[in-house]
Design a protein around this motif. Structure first.
Motif, mmCIF file in Angstrom:
data_model
loop_
_atom_site.group_PDB
_atom_site.id
_atom_site.type_symbol
_atom_site.label_atom_id
_atom_site.label_comp_id
_atom_site.label_asym_id
_atom_site.label_seq_id
_atom_site.Cartn_x
_atom_site.Cartn_y
_atom_site.Cartn_z
ATOM 1 N N GLN A 25 0.843 -1.188 0.000
ATOM 2 C CA GLN A 25 0.000 0.000 0.000
ATOM 3 C C GLN A 25 0.878 1.237 0.000
ATOM 4 O OE1 GLN A 25 -2.927 0.104 3.094
ATOM 5 N NE2 GLN A 25 -3.860 1.998 2.384
ATOM 6 N N GLU A 26 0.694 2.057 -1.023
ATOM 7 C CA GLU A 26 1.499 3.274 -1.158
ATOM 8 C C GLU A 26 0.835 4.438 -0.420
ATOM 9 O OE1 GLU A 26 4.348 3.298 -2.554
ATOM 10 O OE2 GLU A 26 4.372 1.390 -3.639
ATOM 11 N N ASN A 27 1.634 5.218 0.280
ATOM 12 C CA ASN A 27 1.173 6.433 0.957
ATOM 13 C C ASN A 27 -0.117 6.238 1.750
ATOM 14 O OD1 ASN A 27 3.323 7.950 -0.211
ATOM 15 N ND2 ASN A 27 2.129 8.095 -2.119
ATOM 16 N N PRO A 28 -0.136 5.325 2.697
ATOM 17 C CA PRO A 28 -1.366 5.098 3.466
ATOM 18 C C PRO A 28 -1.695 6.280 4.369
ATOM 19 C CG PRO A 28 0.449 3.878 4.427
ATOM 20 C CD PRO A 28 0.969 4.471 3.147
ATOM 21 N N HIS A 29 -2.974 6.582 4.463
ATOM 22 C CA HIS A 29 -3.415 7.690 5.306
ATOM 23 C C HIS A 29 -3.270 7.319 6.775
ATOM 24 C CE1 HIS A 29 -5.793 11.126 6.609
ATOM 25 N NE2 HIS A 29 -6.551 10.310 7.326
ATOM 26 N N GLY A 30 -2.790 8.251 7.584
ATOM 27 C CA GLY A 30 -2.744 8.037 9.027
ATOM 28 C C GLY A 30 -1.424 7.519 9.556
ATOM 29 N N LEU A 31 -0.483 7.165 8.686
ATOM 30 C CA LEU A 31 0.820 6.682 9.150
ATOM 31 C C LEU A 31 1.713 7.884 9.427
ATOM 32 C CD1 LEU A 31 2.403 4.072 9.688
ATOM 33 C CD2 LEU A 31 3.333 4.266 7.377
ATOM 34 N N MET A 32 2.027 8.096 10.711
ATOM 35 C CA MET A 32 2.785 9.273 11.113
ATOM 36 C C MET A 32 4.280 9.073 10.864
ATOM 37 S SD MET A 32 0.759 9.428 14.666
ATOM 38 C CE MET A 32 1.286 7.735 14.809
ATOM 39 N N LEU A 59 2.255 -3.299 4.126
ATOM 40 C CA LEU A 59 1.586 -4.408 3.449
ATOM 41 C C LEU A 59 0.141 -4.479 3.948
ATOM 42 C CD1 LEU A 59 4.309 -7.214 3.778
ATOM 43 C CD2 LEU A 59 4.032 -5.522 1.946
ATOM 44 N N ASN A 60 -0.776 -4.672 3.013
ATOM 45 C CA ASN A 60 -2.188 -4.820 3.385
ATOM 46 C C ASN A 60 -2.632 -6.243 3.062
ATOM 47 O OD1 ASN A 60 -4.833 -3.437 4.182
ATOM 48 N ND2 ASN A 60 -5.378 -4.416 2.258
ATOM 49 N N ALA A 61 -3.095 -6.960 4.085
ATOM 50 C CA ALA A 61 -3.537 -8.353 3.914
ATOM 51 C C ALA A 61 -5.053 -8.415 3.951
ATOM 52 C CB ALA A 61 -2.948 -9.232 5.014
ATOM 53 N N LEU A 62 -5.641 -9.063 2.958
ATOM 54 C CA LEU A 62 -7.090 -9.245 2.906
ATOM 55 C C LEU A 62 -7.374 -10.591 2.247
ATOM 56 C CD1 LEU A 62 -9.881 -7.951 3.421
ATOM 57 C CD2 LEU A 62 -9.798 -7.087 1.078
ATOM 58 N N GLY A 63 -7.848 -11.540 3.023
ATOM 59 C CA GLY A 63 -8.129 -12.868 2.492
ATOM 60 C C GLY A 63 -6.885 -13.701 2.264
ATOM 61 N N SER A 64 -5.806 -13.389 2.988
ATOM 62 C CA SER A 64 -4.564 -14.146 2.845
ATOM 63 C C SER A 64 -4.578 -15.362 3.764
ATOM 64 C CB SER A 64 -3.368 -13.249 3.196
ATOM 65 O OG SER A 64 -2.188 -14.002 3.339
ATOM 66 N N THR A 65 -3.906 -16.422 3.334
ATOM 67 C CA THR A 65 -3.759 -17.605 4.195
ATOM 68 C C THR A 65 -2.497 -17.521 5.052
ATOM 69 O OG1 THR A 65 -2.609 -18.767 2.409
ATOM 70 C CG2 THR A 65 -5.001 -19.088 2.573
ATOM 71 N N GLU A 66 -1.665 -16.497 4.801
ATOM 72 C CA GLU A 66 -0.412 -16.350 5.542
ATOM 73 C C GLU A 66 -0.509 -15.312 6.655
ATOM 74 O OE1 GLU A 66 3.152 -16.645 2.650
ATOM 75 O OE2 GLU A 66 1.522 -15.744 1.503
ATOM 76 N N LEU A 67 -1.258 -14.250 6.405
ATOM 77 C CA LEU A 67 -1.389 -13.163 7.371
ATOM 78 C C LEU A 67 -2.861 -12.930 7.684
ATOM 79 C CD1 LEU A 67 1.105 -10.507 5.897
ATOM 80 C CD2 LEU A 67 1.493 -11.984 7.872
ATOM 81 N N ALA A 68 -3.137 -12.640 8.944
ATOM 82 C CA ALA A 68 -4.494 -12.241 9.297
ATOM 83 C C ALA A 68 -4.802 -10.901 8.632
ATOM 84 C CB ALA A 68 -4.624 -12.117 10.819
ATOM 85 N N ASP A 69 -6.075 -10.665 8.312
ATOM 86 C CA ASP A 69 -6.462 -9.418 7.661
ATOM 87 C C ASP A 69 -5.966 -8.224 8.472
ATOM 88 O OD1 ASP A 69 -7.732 -11.022 5.869
ATOM 89 O OD2 ASP A 69 -9.777 -10.434 6.399
ATOM 90 N N GLY A 70 -5.380 -7.254 7.768
ATOM 91 C CA GLY A 70 -4.890 -6.057 8.446
ATOM 92 C C GLY A 70 -3.668 -5.490 7.757
ATOM 93 N N LYS A 71 -2.996 -4.562 8.423
ATOM 94 C CA LYS A 71 -1.834 -3.884 7.863
ATOM 95 C C LYS A 71 -0.571 -4.268 8.641
ATOM 96 C CE LYS A 71 -4.613 0.145 6.498
ATOM 97 N NZ LYS A 71 -4.608 -0.087 5.050
ATOM 98 N N TYR A 72 0.538 -4.380 7.905
ATOM 99 C CA TYR A 72 1.812 -4.790 8.500
ATOM 100 C C TYR A 72 2.926 -3.908 7.949
ATOM 101 C CZ TYR A 72 -0.871 -8.920 9.770
ATOM 102 O OH TYR A 72 -1.829 -9.763 10.289
ATOM 103 N N LEU A 73 3.966 -3.731 8.746
ATOM 104 C CA LEU A 73 5.114 -2.922 8.343
ATOM 105 C C LEU A 73 6.301 -3.847 8.081
ATOM 106 C CD1 LEU A 73 4.850 0.079 10.848
ATOM 107 C CD2 LEU A 73 3.731 -0.233 8.634
ATOM 108 N N TYR A 74 6.743 -3.849 6.829
ATOM 109 C CA TYR A 74 7.862 -4.696 6.387
ATOM 110 C C TYR A 74 9.133 -3.855 6.327
ATOM 111 C CZ TYR A 74 10.885 -7.207 3.109
ATOM 112 O OH TYR A 74 11.951 -7.815 2.497
#
Length: 734
Positions: A514-521, A544-559
């Protein structure tokens, strides 16, 4: 015809509190300004409480009570000005309800909550709700007076009459407001935080770890106590029963059978033995709860289908009766013309088309015909459910209006059309929410508009001036609603350490950058497992934004490209346990399930059949399903308010009285608690937002003292509950 003669007779006999020939102050500057202030306040409070509790409470009665005390002319209450204030202020509450039921689903689908998008959709939906209701006022409010009761509108009219006759009711609201504000300031962790905001006990008995995985806790807030009191012991008990089933039956059961498994079970990404109660709830209970709420919403919709069909037939049949006759109507019948309503609705549909065309959802750019089709869907479903909503609230009240069921039907039809068209990318889910959101907001606004017009009809207000008050209230409250949503999403967000290896070069279905996500300070406070917090810079990570993944629970992650691993889980405020937004989560689940044809169907169907079983027991399944979805911290606090209501009703009965009605000392005090808790909660969110933005500590927070124990929180909450019990038993005016 007998029915026509009876209706005509009712119209002849009925006389409003203020006669049509009386010329009293009504649409004044002070009334409009006060109504706008209430619209902003109660719009924000409804967003805050609704996202946390999954429930909304009508604001018209407390607004009427306060304003009739403030607006006086020659020492007497100004009732027509009070109607304008109440109408203008309540518009914000209904818009907020429609917004929070749908638009936060954008976060669950992996998109940002853009302020401008929220503002425009809320504005279009609110205006459509008012305009579509123009041809329905006469057939529903006037011609069926005595048939359609509009309970909240009638109760509000009685409050205004009592105030005009010298009854003292505002003191109870102000008592609740003041005491609730003091309590909330010390209880709220984002303000003073003198004691824990959520006392918790985690059962774990013996070597077999009996009941491990469960949790007993309460979000001991003033607003939850007030909500529980107003909805009553029966509904509060059913909601809490859903929480008990999820948190004290299912979750320990999950741990009991899953503790020996060394591998995760989908949709989980870590073994069950490593999960705490909140992890079990977010991973396994929420999908089940979403299925339960969806099934309960559809069952409620089907149950009311005969009423819906009757409402639609009656509304379409008699809609033309409100047309202009060429004569100037009396003051109490002077309303917007059908021509204005039609032209205004067309202009809003054109605005909706231009909005979809010029500011599409990123990734869902579609052609001219598709945008026209989306606008047509808004018109079709909007007018259908506005007609239904306006009539249903006259029969069963706004609180029982199956708005969520109507919205689900809209989303299912829209998503099915998208699926057939091959539009299955996540962005088209956001487009479906856009359509469903406008319809939901319009339906919610139409229901509350009908209640307020009923109040105006009984008192003798001028309909066209009420319409203008609606438009003003919608406009000003929409500004606050979008700001509150964004403040909660940022102010309540968390960053938790969640290290795991991750190969960016390998394919990961369901995970996107996800490019330039809103709210990330710029500076991120990352919390470790031991509770310590360290500051990191956002430039260190990719989102990273996960939605319907079998590896990550739905949500946002910082790589982290430097370490080649996912280091942090980013939990936005409107995803967390603090603001679960159950209806919006349901909408996202329905859309994502249809478009991707990928859901944890085992959990969803468990929720569906759970609701069927509850329905067979003769219990209101929607309340149970919402309770099963929400955190037990929410449902236990609400249940406490219901228990207080039961104690008050029992004491009044023993004294020879009757149960409390909609307008009573206790309900007014509880309304004050809700307003106080919501307002102080918003101040806390603003404080947290400022801390996050400027990397500041909470300067007003209490240091850790003897107060920092769960038992102190419990004692303080019990004392607040006793104050509610005490004031509820005292007659108004004493």
């Amino acid at each position: 015809m007998p029915e026509t003669q009876q209706t005509a007779k009712q119209q002849t006999v009925f006389s409003p509190f203020v006669g049509p020939n009386e010329n009293r102050p009504e649409f004044t500057i002070r009334a409009v300004l006060l109504g706008a202030v209430f619209g902003i306040i109660f719009g924000g409070v409804t967003v805050y409480v609704g996202l946390r509790a999954g429930l909304t409470v009508a604001a018209s009665i407390p607004i009427a009570v306060i304003s009739i005390s403030l607006l006086r002319k020659d020492g007497k209450p100004s009732v027509l000005e009070t109607i304008i204030v109440q109408t203008c202020g309540n518009a914000g509450q209904s818009i907020a309800a429609g917004v929070i039921f749908t638009l936060p689903a954008l976060i669950f689908l992996g998109f940002d909550l853009e302020y401008f998008r929220i503002f425009m959709l809320a504005l279009i939906g609110g205006y459509l709700g008012v305009l579509f209701m123009v041809p329905l006022r006469r057939p529903l409010i006037v011609e069926e007076h005595g048939v359609l009761q509009y309970p909240e509108g009638t109760a509000c009219a009685e409050v205004i009459k009592a105030g005009a006759s010298g009854g003292s009711t505002a003191s109870r609201v102000f008592f609740g407001l003041g005491l609730g504000a003091v309590y909330a300031a010390f209880q709220n962790g984002n303000l003073f935080g003198a004691w824990p905001s959520t006392p918790e006990y985690r059962p774990d008995f013996g070597p077999d770890h009996v009941l491990k995985g469960s949790s007993i806790k309460a979000d001991a807030t003033a607003e939850y106590l007030g909500v529980g009191y107003i909805i009553g012991p029966k509904t509060a008990g059913i909601i809490f029963a859903g929480g008990v089933f999820s948190w004290l039956v299912l979750m320990p059961l999950l741990y009991f059978f899953g503790k020996s498994l060394s591998t995760p079970i989908y949709p989980g990404t870590v073994p069950i033995a490593q999960m705490g109660p909140s992890d079990l709830w977010s991973t396994y209970i929420r999908p089940m709860g979403a299925g339960a709420v969806a099934a309960a919403g559809l069952i409620t919709l089907f149950k009311t289908l005969p009423t819906i069909i009757g409402a639609l037939k009656s509304g379409l049949k008699t809609m033309g009766s409100g047309g202009a006759t060429g004569e100037r109507p009396v003051r109490t019948e002077h309303d917007l013309s059908m021509g204005f309503a039609v032209v205004g609705a067309i202009a809003l549909i054109v605005l909706m088309f231009l909005f979809l065309w010029l500011k599409p959802v990123p990734g869902a750019q579609v052609g001219l015909l598709a945008n026209i089709g989306a606008s047509v869907l808004v018109v079709f479903f909007g007018f259908l459910f506005v007609t239904v909503s306006s009539r249903i609230v006259g029969l069963i009240g706004s609180s029982a209006n199956p708005i969520s069921g109507m919205t689900i039907a809209t989303l299912m039809a829209t998503s099915a059309i998208f699926l057939v068209s091959g539009w299955t990318a996540p962005a088209f889910g956001a487009l479906a929410i856009t359509i469903g959101g406008v319809v939901c907001i319009a339906s919610a606004e139409a229901g509350d508009t009908s209640q307020d017009l009923k109040t105006g009809y009984l008192i003798g207000a001028t309909p066209i001036k009420q319409r203008l008050a609606f438009f003003i209230g919608i406009t000003v409250s929409t500004i606050a609603i979008g700001a509150t949503l964004n403040a909660m999403n940022i102010g309540m967000q968390e960053f938790k350490e969640a290290p795991r290896s991750w190969n960016m070069n390998a394919p990961h279905p369901g995970v996107a950058i996800q490019e330039n996500p809103h709210g990330l300070m710029e500076q991120l406070p990352v919390k470790a497992e031991n509770g310590t917090t360290t500051m990191h810079h956002k430039s260190e990570y990719m989102v990273l934004n996960a939605l319907g993944s079998t590896e990550l629970a739905d949500g946002k992650y910082l790589y982290s490209p430097q370490t080649g691993r996912i280091e942090v889980q980013w939990i936005p405020g409107i995803v967390s346990e603090k603001a679960a937004a159950p209806q919006a989560r349901l909408m996202a689940t329905v859309i994502n399930g249809i478009l991707t044809r990928k859901l944890p169907w085992g959990l969803v169907m468990l929720g569906v059949f759970l609701v069927i079983g509850v329905e067979l027991l003769g219990i209101r399944s929607l309340s149970f399903a919402v309770g099963a979805y929400l955190s037990i911290g929410t449902t236990l606090a609400i249940f406490t308010g219901g228990v207080v209501r039961w104690l008050v009703d029992s004491a009044i009965k023993k004294a020879g009285g009757s149960d409390e009605g909609d307008v009573s000392s206790g309900s007014l005090f509880a309304s004050g608690l809700i307003a106080a808790g919501g307002l102080m909660g918003l101040l806390g969110v603003i404080n947290a937002y400022v801390q996050m933005q400027f990397n500041m500590p909470n300067y007003i927070g209490f240091p850790r003292t003897f107060l920092s124990h769960d038992i102190v929180s419990v004692i303080a909450f019990v004392m607040l509950a006793y104050s509610l019990y005490y004031f509820a038993r005292k007659p108004i005016g004493k």
